[in-house]
Design a protein around this motif. Structure first.
Motif, PDB file in Angstrom:
ATOM      1  N   GLY A  24       0.811  -1.209   0.000  1.00 37.04           N
ATOM      2  CA  GLY A  24       0.000   0.000   0.000  1.00 37.04           C
ATOM      3  C   GLY A  24       0.849   1.266   0.000  1.00 37.04           C
ATOM      4  O   GLY A  24       0.486   2.276  -0.600  1.00 37.04           O
ATOM      5  N   THR A  25       2.005   1.212   0.660  1.00 40.85           N
ATOM      6  CA  THR A  25       2.930   2.338   0.648  1.00 40.85           C
ATOM      7  C   THR A  25       3.485   2.541  -0.759  1.00 40.85           C
ATOM      8  O   THR A  25       3.579   3.669  -1.253  1.00 40.85           O
ATOM      9  N   ILE A  26       3.810   1.443  -1.427  1.00 45.51           N
ATOM     10  CA  ILE A  26       4.307   1.523  -2.805  1.00 45.51           C
ATOM     11  C   ILE A  26       3.217   2.070  -3.721  1.00 45.51           C
ATOM     12  O   ILE A  26       3.473   2.923  -4.575  1.00 45.51           O
ATOM     13  N   ARG A  27       1.982   1.600  -3.533  1.00 47.78           N
ATOM     14  CA  ARG A  27       0.868   2.092  -4.358  1.00 47.78           C
ATOM     15  C   ARG A  27       0.696   3.602  -4.201  1.00 47.78           C
ATOM     16  O   ARG A  27       0.499   4.317  -5.178  1.00 47.78           O
ATOM     17  N   ALA A  28       0.750   4.098  -2.967  1.00 47.10           N
ATOM     18  CA  ALA A  28       0.566   5.541  -2.722  1.00 47.10           C
ATOM     19  C   ALA A  28       1.660   6.356  -3.406  1.00 47.10           C
ATOM     20  O   ALA A  28       1.379   7.406  -3.994  1.00 47.10           O
ATOM     21  N   LYS A  29       2.896   5.871  -3.353  1.00 42.65           N
ATOM     22  CA  LYS A  29       3.994   6.599  -4.004  1.00 42.65           C
ATOM     23  C   LYS A  29       3.842   6.582  -5.514  1.00 42.65           C
ATOM     24  O   LYS A  29       4.056   7.583  -6.189  1.00 42.65           O
ATOM     25  N   TYR A  30       3.436   5.430  -6.048  1.00 42.82           N
ATOM     26  CA  TYR A  30       3.321   5.291  -7.498  1.00 42.82           C
ATOM     27  C   TYR A  30       2.116   6.041  -8.042  1.00 42.82           C
ATOM     28  O   TYR A  30       2.223   6.805  -8.990  1.00 42.82           O
ATOM     29  N   GLU A  31       0.938   5.836  -7.454  1.00 39.07           N
ATOM     30  CA  GLU A  31      -0.287   6.421  -7.992  1.00 39.07           C
ATOM     31  C   GLU A  31      -0.478   7.885  -7.608  1.00 39.07           C
ATOM     32  O   GLU A  31      -1.007   8.665  -8.383  1.00 39.07           O
ATOM     33  N   PHE A  32      -0.077   8.271  -6.386  1.00 38.17           N
ATOM     34  CA  PHE A  32      -0.414   9.600  -5.884  1.00 38.17           C
ATOM     35  C   PHE A  32       0.792  10.421  -5.441  1.00 38.17           C
ATOM     36  O   PHE A  32       0.626  11.501  -4.903  1.00 38.17           O
ATOM     37  N   GLN A  33       1.984   9.916  -5.636  1.00 39.55           N
ATOM     38  CA  GLN A  33       3.195  10.605  -5.216  1.00 39.55           C
ATOM     39  C   GLN A  33       3.071  11.088  -3.769  1.00 39.55           C
ATOM     40  O   GLN A  33       3.420  12.210  -3.419  1.00 39.55           O
ATOM     41  N   SER A  34       2.545  10.228  -2.938  1.00 37.69           N
ATOM     42  CA  SER A  34       2.278  10.574  -1.545  1.00 37.69           C
ATOM     43  C   SER A  34       2.947   9.566  -0.624  1.00 37.69           C
ATOM     44  O   SER A  34       3.005   8.379  -0.931  1.00 37.69           O
ATOM     45  N   ASN A  35       3.430  10.043   0.504  1.00 34.58           N
ATOM     46  CA  ASN A  35       4.038   9.190   1.518  1.00 34.58           C
ATOM     47  C   ASN A  35       2.918   8.671   2.421  1.00 34.58           C
ATOM     48  O   ASN A  35       2.799   9.067   3.564  1.00 34.58           O
ATOM     49  N   SER A  36       2.061   7.830   1.886  1.00 30.78           N
ATOM     50  CA  SER A  36       0.889   7.315   2.588  1.00 30.78           C
ATOM     51  C   SER A  36       0.795   5.812   2.404  1.00 30.78           C
ATOM     52  O   SER A  36       1.672   5.205   1.815  1.00 30.78           O
ATOM     53  N   GLN A  37      -0.308   5.216   2.885  1.00 28.31           N
ATOM     54  CA  GLN A  37      -0.568   3.795   2.695  1.00 28.31           C
ATOM     55  C   GLN A  37      -1.981   3.636   2.161  1.00 28.31           C
ATOM     56  O   GLN A  37      -2.939   4.043   2.814  1.00 28.31           O
ATOM     57  N   ILE A  38      -2.098   3.051   0.979  1.00 26.77           N
ATOM     58  CA  ILE A  38      -3.400   2.828   0.352  1.00 26.77           C
ATOM     59  C   ILE A  38      -3.508   1.338   0.069  1.00 26.77           C
ATOM     60  O   ILE A  38      -2.784   0.811  -0.772  1.00 26.77           O
ATOM     61  N   SER A  39      -4.412   0.676   0.758  1.00 26.87           N
ATOM     62  CA  SER A  39      -4.561  -0.770   0.618  1.00 26.87           C
ATOM     63  C   SER A  39      -4.769  -1.167  -0.843  1.00 26.87           C
ATOM     64  O   SER A  39      -5.433  -0.466  -1.605  1.00 26.87           O
ATOM     65  N   LEU A  40      -4.215  -2.306  -1.194  1.00 27.20           N
ATOM     66  CA  LEU A  40      -4.410  -2.830  -2.538  1.00 27.20           C
ATOM     67  C   LEU A  40      -5.872  -3.177  -2.787  1.00 27.20           C
ATOM     68  O   LEU A  40      -6.313  -3.248  -3.928  1.00 27.20           O
ATOM     69  N   PHE A  41      -6.635  -3.377  -1.723  1.00 25.66           N
ATOM     70  CA  PHE A  41      -8.027  -3.777  -1.848  1.00 25.66           C
ATOM     71  C   PHE A  41      -8.985  -2.598  -1.809  1.00 25.66           C
ATOM     72  O   PHE A  41     -10.192  -2.780  -1.769  1.00 25.66           O
ATOM     73  N   SER A  42      -8.467  -1.378  -1.777  1.00 24.17           N
ATOM     74  CA  SER A  42      -9.338  -0.210  -1.887  1.00 24.17           C
ATOM     75  C   SER A  42      -9.459   0.138  -3.367  1.00 24.17           C
ATOM     76  O   SER A  42      -8.588  -0.158  -4.162  1.00 24.17           O
ATOM     77  N   LYS A  43     -10.577   0.769  -3.734  1.00 27.84           N
ATOM     78  CA  LYS A  43     -10.827   1.100  -5.135  1.00 27.84           C
ATOM     79  C   LYS A  43     -10.887   2.614  -5.272  1.00 27.84           C
ATOM     80  O   LYS A  43     -11.664   3.277  -4.593  1.00 27.84           O
ATOM     81  N   ILE A  44     -10.064   3.136  -6.161  1.00 30.49           N
ATOM     82  CA  ILE A  44     -10.052   4.570  -6.422  1.00 30.49           C
ATOM     83  C   ILE A  44     -10.275   4.764  -7.917  1.00 30.49           C
ATOM     84  O   ILE A  44      -9.413   4.440  -8.728  1.00 30.49           O
ATOM     85  N   THR A  45     -11.466   5.263  -8.276  1.00 30.96           N
ATOM     86  CA  THR A  45     -11.743   5.536  -9.677  1.00 30.96           C
ATOM     87  C   THR A  45     -11.267   6.948  -9.986  1.00 30.96           C
ATOM     88  O   THR A  45     -11.291   7.815  -9.116  1.00 30.96           O
ATOM     89  N   ALA A  46     -10.838   7.182 -11.193  1.00 36.90           N
ATOM     90  CA  ALA A  46     -10.327   8.491 -11.629  1.00 36.90           C
ATOM     91  C   ALA A  46      -9.279   9.037 -10.663  1.00 36.90           C
ATOM     92  O   ALA A  46      -9.449  10.102 -10.084  1.00 36.90           O
ATOM     93  N   PRO A  47      -8.159   8.319 -10.475  1.00 39.73           N
ATOM     94  CA  PRO A  47      -7.152   8.778  -9.517  1.00 39.73           C
ATOM     95  C   PRO A  47      -6.575  10.154  -9.843  1.00 39.73           C
ATOM     96  O   PRO A  47      -6.065  10.823  -8.951  1.00 39.73           O
ATOM     97  N   HIS A  48      -6.692  10.600 -11.094  1.00 40.47           N
ATOM     98  CA  HIS A  48      -6.188  11.933 -11.445  1.00 40.47           C
ATOM     99  C   HIS A  48      -7.037  13.042 -10.809  1.00 40.47           C
ATOM    100  O   HIS A  48      -6.610  14.187 -10.752  1.00 40.47           O
ATOM    101  N   LEU A  49      -8.219  12.708 -10.273  1.00 41.33           N
ATOM    102  CA  LEU A  49      -9.068  13.682  -9.590  1.00 41.33           C
ATOM    103  C   LEU A  49      -8.980  13.570  -8.065  1.00 41.33           C
ATOM    104  O   LEU A  49      -9.735  14.218  -7.349  1.00 41.33           O
ATOM    105  N   VAL A  50      -8.066  12.750  -7.575  1.00 42.57           N
ATOM    106  CA  VAL A  50      -7.934  12.513  -6.140  1.00 42.57           C
ATOM    107  C   VAL A  50      -6.554  12.960  -5.677  1.00 42.57           C
ATOM    108  O   VAL A  50      -5.552  12.640  -6.312  1.00 42.57           O
TER     109      VAL A  50
END
Length: 181
Positions: A24-50
């Motif tokens: 989830g930490t890797i996902r946050a860095k890759y998708e949102f350039q954020s030092n956060s944790q986003i579970s692989l099992f969460s769903k984010i549609t239109a990540p460019h708007l988040v």
């Protein structure tokens, strides 16, 4: 090793919590350039708007779904627990704690008796949540609501109108019962 990975893909509940946090930490860095944790099992549609601030944790099975061109902004040091649903135009401040099964919808269907329900348009609004807010389990927050800094929303509440800073509200519809000041 590949056998364990394949079983983890087939049966997500077998993926250990620590591995989901790490990935989830890797996902946050890759998708949102954020030092956060986003579970692989969460769903984010239109990540460019988040946008997701640093040190924010999004637990499994949370759905984040911006509507059309409106976005969802989540501040720093926030926690969104399991099975949450955020849809529409939502702004969440810093240090917000959101418990399990919280639902936020910044839009609603119009009610026109002259046309069939499936043809009704949406009325868009916005939800704004201030810093340091605590939202309990099974809370529903509807469109055009602003929740002030430091407020507490009790479990099972339905928030249909603004909440003043540091107020404690509970019920359906949510009503002020106390203040933190």
């Amino acid at each position: 090793m590949w056998n364990k990975i394949w079983k983890g893909i087939q049966y997500p509940s077998r993926i250990p919590f620590k591995i989901d946090r790490c990935l989830g930490t890797i996902r946050a860095k890759y998708e949102f350039q954020s030092n956060s944790q986003i579970s692989l099992f969460s769903k984010i549609t239109a990540p460019h708007l988040v946008t997701i601030g640093p040190n924010t944790v999004i637990d499994p099975f949370t759905v984040i779904k911006p509507q059309q061109s409106s976005g969802i902004d989540i501040g720093e040091n926030c926690t969104l627990h399991e099975f949450g649903f955020l849809a529409g135009n939502i702004e969440i401040g810093d240090g917000v704690r959101i418990a399990q099964k919280v639902s936020m919808h910044s839009f609603n269907h119009q009610i026109d008796p002259e046309s069939p329900i499936h043809e009704q348009d949406l009325e868009h609004g916005k939800i704004t949540i201030g810093d340091d807010v605590w939202i309990g389990c099974d809370v529903t927050i509807l469109k055009d609501v602003e929740i002030g800094k430091g407020a507490v929303i009790g479990a099972g509440s339905v928030v249909t109108s603004d909440v003043e800073p540091y107020d404690i509200v509970v019920g359906n519809p949510a009503d002020r019962v106390d203040t933190r000041k």
